[in-house]
Design an enzyme around this catalytic site. Structure first.
Site, mmCIF file in Angstrom:
data_model
loop_
_atom_site.group_PDB
_atom_site.id
_atom_site.type_symbol
_atom_site.label_atom_id
_atom_site.label_comp_id
_atom_site.label_asym_id
_atom_site.label_seq_id
_atom_site.Cartn_x
_atom_site.Cartn_y
_atom_site.Cartn_z
ATOM 1 N N ASP A 145 -6.564 59.528 45.157
ATOM 2 C CA ASP A 145 -6.506 60.333 43.929
ATOM 3 C C ASP A 145 -5.365 61.351 44.003
ATOM 4 O OD1 ASP A 145 -8.545 58.799 42.996
ATOM 5 O OD2 ASP A 145 -9.832 60.467 42.372
ATOM 6 N N HIS B 233 -8.302 56.518 41.294
ATOM 7 C CA HIS B 233 -7.141 56.733 40.416
ATOM 8 C C HIS B 233 -5.898 55.990 40.890
ATOM 9 C CE1 HIS B 233 -8.610 59.697 37.440
ATOM 10 N NE2 HIS B 233 -9.544 59.862 38.365
#
Ligand SMILES: [Mn+2]
Length: 298
Positions: A87, A120
């Site tokens: 992320d 992500h």
């Protein structure tokens, strides 16, 4: 070959990354992807001497200030390994800068810095949370994003430190044998058509611990994603002969949070999340021998 002076310059002053053209960034992507492709899905790192440290870093989400502060903190600590739990992009003000800085550290010292895949580190999520749009605004051609995706697809999912501390982005998978089964496999060898493997890797990136819960239950985060309770966590740890689990993926007002009798540590390393919300303390973790200590970035 990428020049050391180029890497040193962007590590020293990451704001320079903003001004780089795509050809220069492409050098970084292509060099980094080669390194990740050599790694296995479940990395196994061992400390040779008791005094050596391992530093574990959680979500950054484009918070370059927190990342630069961490780079500063890391230096005098002189850790043997530094593990980023993923992320790196989406939401914050300096997403590309954070990604390139982490990749530059990896290229400069590939046996010290490791990057794991977070939820992500996928195109679909980047389309919903800003990185893909930011990238398009800068470089116009969506095909150029293929190089970013190549990085994502080559990233490992877990690090096993000293055979007893497991580091990953989200949480434990439902399949208690997944880690053992995936050990030794390279990302290029992942059999995505094997449903069990695909599901386990998704859950490693997305699952969350929940106190006072029994078993695995549905999560608001999406299909096949779960919350896990103390009972299944304890089973997983026993079966895999683990002492601790370090994960990221969630932010807490106190900066970090212990779960399940202090055997699961949740860290988050972006203080200025999204660049707008009130600043919370950002955290990281230090592993020394068989102990895990959370730290607040000061
Ligand atoms: Mn996450």
């Amino acid at each position: 070959m990428i020049e050391q002076s180029f890497l040193n310059n962007i590590i020293k002053n990451p704001y320079l990354i903003t001004k780089l053209d795509f050809d220069q960034l492409s050098l970084v992507f292509r060099e980094a992807v080669k390194l990740f492709r050599e790694e296995t899905i479940i990395l196994e790192l061992k400390q040779k001497y008791p005094h050596e440290k391992v530093i574990v870093i959680g979500d950054l989400h484009g918070d370059l200030k927190s990342l630069m502060r961490l780079v500063e903190i890391i230096k005098p600590e002189n850790p043997k390994y530094v593990i980023f739990l993923g992320d790196i992009v989406d939401r914050g003000l300096y997403q590309l800068e954070c990604l390139i800085l982490v990749l530059a550290l990896k290229i400069k010292d590939s046996n010290k810095f490791y990057l794991l895949r977070g939820n992500h580190e996928t195109l679909e999520v980047n389309k919903n949370y800003g990185f893909f749009q930011d990238f398009l605004k800068r470089f116009k051609d969506p095909k150029k994003f293929n190089q970013v995706e190549a990085i994502y697809n080559a990233l490992p999912y877990c690090v096993l430190v000293n055979e007893s501390i497991l580091c990953l982005h989200g949480g434990i998978p439902e399949d208690i044998n997944a880690i053992n089964r995936l050990r030794g496999t390279k990302t290029s060898e992942i059999n995505w058509t094997f449903e069990n493997t695909a599901k386990s890797l998704l859950q490693i990136m997305w699952n969350d611990p929940k106190p006072n819960l029994k078993g695995f239950t549905e999560s608001f985060r999406g299909k096949d994603i779960k919350f896990f309770g103390k009972d299944v966590f304890t089973d997983f740890m026993r079966e895999n002969k683990l002492d601790y689990l370090i994960r990221a993926h969630e932010r807490f007002p106190e900066g970090y949070k212990w779960f399940f009798n202090k055997r699961l540590l949740s860290i988050f390393s972006s203080a200025n999340y999204r660049g707008t919300v009130p600043i919370i303390p950002a955290s990281y973790a230090i592993i020394r021998n068989k102990t895990v200590t959370p730290k607040i970035i000061s």
